[in-house]
Enzyme design. Sequence first.
Site, short mmCIF file in Angstrom:
data_model
loop_
_atom_site.label_atom_id
_atom_site.label_comp_id
_atom_site.label_asym_id
_atom_site.label_seq_id
_atom_site.Cartn_x
_atom_site.Cartn_y
_atom_site.Cartn_z
N HIS A 398 1.79 -5.06 0.91
CA HIS A 398 2.46 -5.66 0.51
C HIS A 398 3.40 -3.83 0.15
O HIS A 398 2.59 -3.04 -0.13
CB HIS A 398 1.59 -5.96 -1.17
CG HIS A 398 2.95 -5.79 -2.20
ND1 HIS A 398 4.00 -7.02 -2.59
CD2 HIS A 398 3.54 -4.98 -3.13
CE1 HIS A 398 4.48 -7.08 -3.17
NE2 HIS A 398 4.55 -5.50 -3.81
N ALA A 399 4.44 -4.06 0.73
CA ALA A 399 5.18 -2.62 0.91
C ALA A 399 5.27 -1.54 -0.91
O ALA A 399 5.10 -2.18 -2.29
CB ALA A 399 6.64 -3.37 0.97
N HIS A 428 14.30 1.02 -0.60
CA HIS A 428 13.78 1.16 -2.01
C HIS A 428 12.88 1.90 -2.13
O HIS A 428 12.52 2.65 -3.50
CB HIS A 428 14.25 -0.80 -2.17
CG HIS A 428 12.89 -0.78 -3.29
ND1 HIS A 428 13.15 -1.64 -4.77
CD2 HIS A 428 11.55 -0.99 -3.51
CE1 HIS A 428 12.16 -1.53 -5.60
NE2 HIS A 428 11.22 -1.12 -5.12
N GLU A 429 11.92 1.63 -0.67
CA GLU A 429 10.31 2.02 -1.17
C GLU A 429 11.09 3.77 -1.52
O GLU A 429 10.21 4.60 -2.46
CB GLU A 429 9.92 1.86 0.02
CG GLU A 429 9.44 0.55 -0.23
CD GLU A 429 7.86 0.29 -1.78
OE1 GLU A 429 8.40 0.90 -2.68
OE2 GLU A 429 8.05 -1.14 -2.02
N HIS A 432 11.41 5.23 -4.28
CA HIS A 432 10.64 5.82 -5.45
C HIS A 432 9.51 6.64 -5.07
O HIS A 432 10.06 7.49 -5.98
CB HIS A 432 9.29 5.23 -5.10
CG HIS A 432 9.68 3.41 -5.57
ND1 HIS A 432 9.79 3.33 -7.32
CD2 HIS A 432 9.33 1.87 -5.40
CE1 HIS A 432 9.59 1.66 -7.66
NE2 HIS A 432 9.67 1.28 -6.34
N GLU A 456 11.72 0.84 -10.36
CA GLU A 456 11.75 -0.48 -9.70
C GLU A 456 13.88 -0.03 -8.99
O GLU A 456 13.96 -0.65 -8.43
CB GLU A 456 11.91 -1.48 -9.88
CG GLU A 456 9.86 -1.67 -9.80
CD GLU A 456 9.20 -1.41 -8.85
OE1 GLU A 456 10.18 -1.83 -7.72
OE2 GLU A 456 8.40 -1.34 -8.88
N ARG A 534 8.60 -21.57 -15.71
CA ARG A 534 8.99 -21.62 -14.19
C ARG A 534 10.30 -22.74 -14.23
O ARG A 534 11.33 -22.49 -13.88
CB ARG A 534 7.72 -22.04 -12.73
CG ARG A 534 6.40 -21.04 -12.54
CD ARG A 534 6.27 -20.61 -10.81
NE ARG A 534 7.57 -20.48 -10.20
CZ ARG A 534 7.62 -20.36 -8.67
NH1 ARG A 534 6.54 -20.06 -8.30
NH2 ARG A 534 8.52 -19.83 -8.06
N HIS A 559 0.81 -9.76 -7.82
CA HIS A 559 0.98 -8.72 -9.10
C HIS A 559 -0.14 -9.07 -10.36
O HIS A 559 -0.35 -8.38 -10.89
CB HIS A 559 2.63 -8.76 -9.04
CG HIS A 559 3.71 -8.25 -8.57
ND1 HIS A 559 3.51 -8.55 -7.61
CD2 HIS A 559 3.58 -6.55 -8.77
CE1 HIS A 559 4.93 -8.14 -7.42
NE2 HIS A 559 4.56 -6.81 -7.76
N ARG A 568 9.43 -5.24 -15.54
CA ARG A 568 10.00 -3.84 -14.67
C ARG A 568 10.63 -4.24 -13.86
O ARG A 568 11.87 -3.65 -13.44
CB ARG A 568 9.03 -3.03 -14.12
CG ARG A 568 8.19 -3.64 -13.02
CD ARG A 568 7.19 -2.67 -12.19
NE ARG A 568 6.05 -2.21 -13.46
CZ ARG A 568 5.13 -1.43 -13.02
NH1 ARG A 568 4.91 -1.46 -11.93
NH2 ARG A 568 4.21 -1.34 -14.68
N TYR A 569 10.41 -5.66 -12.94
CA TYR A 569 11.48 -5.51 -11.59
C TYR A 569 12.63 -6.83 -12.35
O TYR A 569 14.03 -6.94 -12.20
CB TYR A 569 11.26 -6.65 -11.07
CG TYR A 569 8.91 -6.32 -10.05
CD1 TYR A 569 9.84 -5.41 -9.53
CD2 TYR A 569 8.04 -6.09 -11.38
CE1 TYR A 569 8.27 -4.35 -8.65
CE2 TYR A 569 7.15 -5.64 -10.11
CZ TYR A 569 7.50 -4.70 -9.22
OH TYR A 569 6.34 -4.04 -8.50
#
Length: 665
Positions: A398-399, A428-429, A432, A456, A534, A559, A568-569
């Site tokens: 997982h990145a 994206h990473e 951070h 994020e 869902r 997660h 957060r996402y």
Amino acid sequence: MRKLLLSAASLTALGLMACQPEASAPSAEIEKPTKTVETLTAAANAGTENGAPTVQEAKEFLEQAEKDIVEYSAYANKIYWVQANFITDDTNALAARAGAQGAKMSTRLANEAKRFNDLSLPADMRRKMDGLKRGSNFPAPEKEGAAEKLATIMTGLEATYGTGSFEIDVNDKRIIEILDVDPDGEKGPDKKDGTLKQEVSDGKITLGQASDIIAKSQDPELLKEIWEGWRTISPPMKDDYAKMVDIVNEGSRELGYEDTGALWRGGYDMEGEAFIKEADRLWGQVKPLYDQLHCNTRAALNEKYGDEVQPADAPIRADLLGNMWGQSWGNIYDMVAPKGGGEGVDVTALLLENDYDQKKMVEVAETFFTSLGFDPLPDTFWERSLITKPQDREVVCHASAWDLDAMDDIRIKMCTKINGEDFVTVHHELGHNFYQRAYKNQPVFYKDGANDGFHEAIGDMIALSITPEYLVKIGLLDEKDVPGADADLALLMRQAMDKVAFLPFGLMVDQWRWKVFSGEYTESEYNSGWWDLREKYQGLRHPGETRPGDAFDPGAKFHIPGNTPYMRYFLAHILQFQFHKAACDMAGFEGPLHQCSIYENEEVGRRFNAMMEMGASKPWPDALEAFTGTRDMDGSAILEYFTPLMTYLEEQNKDRTCGWDKAAE
């Protein structure tokens, strides 16, 4: 992102420690202190004679707490890095021990901080103290052995996920074709995208391989088999997950919260109930766009597979959407591509044609930030990051972005593939990492995002500037090949199939956890509650008639066993567009919002850095205002960005029946 200054199994959530507890007044209203530490000390020292704490004692406590946190994280972060990159029984044991130590320290600091509850403190000291009282997102109670038990469970859950695999028929031609596997067990030569032929001679495949099949196959029987196969890894987690919930709820109650969900909601500079209403308000703003996208996508799936597989008026089968969790739908873009909407840009093809490897993808992402005026990444980033998947060991793929010393030892860990999706992910990473470095001079209490959605959103905002014009500037696309304006619908549909499709998933994951923490969902209801939410929010259903009685489908999403809060996402998907609009306004861009790129704009970079340097030292509305000029999160920028697509979708859906039975009110 994995924030390891204060790790999730230990003190990770103290990375949010600037947030105020539920019982406090909304910190967005905190006024600047009218008294200094020195003047308050003089007034409070009289309390020492009767045992009451003094301001000086509070000051000394905070100073010692900072030393303890820095000393602990200096070695614990390295343990977690090694465990994530070398998953073995030994590294799991080391991580569990470090987690137990961190949990004990978190509990001790939280309880010691409560001693100063009734003491008048300057706002900065009160903010630090309140953050310490919140403790970890997964707090252990004080009783003997609780911290060790919690750390062991949490480490085991993540390791179970990270090493997950399931059995398949290795001679299935459909699988051999998609994965490019050798059924005799020999790995093939390097392929152009930098991966090897997969080895499945043991009859099992991993998440990465299963995800490739979900992304590429259009065989509904195979999709169902693979979707259900991955979810066989999670039932063994269920009992331990329930035990963990009991432990952290007890710890949360000791800190003064009803349950762990209430503790989490207390971390947003507003009362917990106010935050629930704020999240609902933001969802209400963007839901009409999601509803139109859902309706159009379901119609395309119905046309492709027929009523027997995907009825035209039922929730969408989750395994048909090109993603293992149905959280993003970009892999089935071809099914919904607007007719006459242009071809768009195939970034994967461009990367391969231009001989990109994984490291070059990261190097190019770095140049985006340096073009805004940021300093290059340190040499240690390149020496210590994990950018490609090792072939000789188990790693958590997982990145994630890491900050090991809260100063300059920043890294990424990512099993990068040479494709358009991972090209966006590396931007994206690095977002951070640049944010982590921006606030490195803050006290340890404030070395985090203004709220967890900010972290994020930073990288995702940068990714919105990956436009055709940007690709030309970095030499990936010839100017003559830039699509015309008629391709805008293609670009917007591609974006929406990932970003808009994600919104309700981002909202419902923690909705589920809050209900688990509160006891509304008992252990026997974990799975049914998951699918109720869902269907309600996403309009999705599982592919079978029923799920097995022991199913624990939430555990098949990183997660949940990785114990990373998810709201957060959702917030990040709101904030990234709000940041993007503010940045484009600063840059003086006057065209459609989706055509704007801030690449090479140092003024935007300067303003951006000013917000990032604040870390969590101020309530998030202050940080938001510093960059955008407003103190309110707002989903209207999403609607502006996707205005042409919304018009198109409404026209496509005008004669269709949209919605589903459990649509959110």
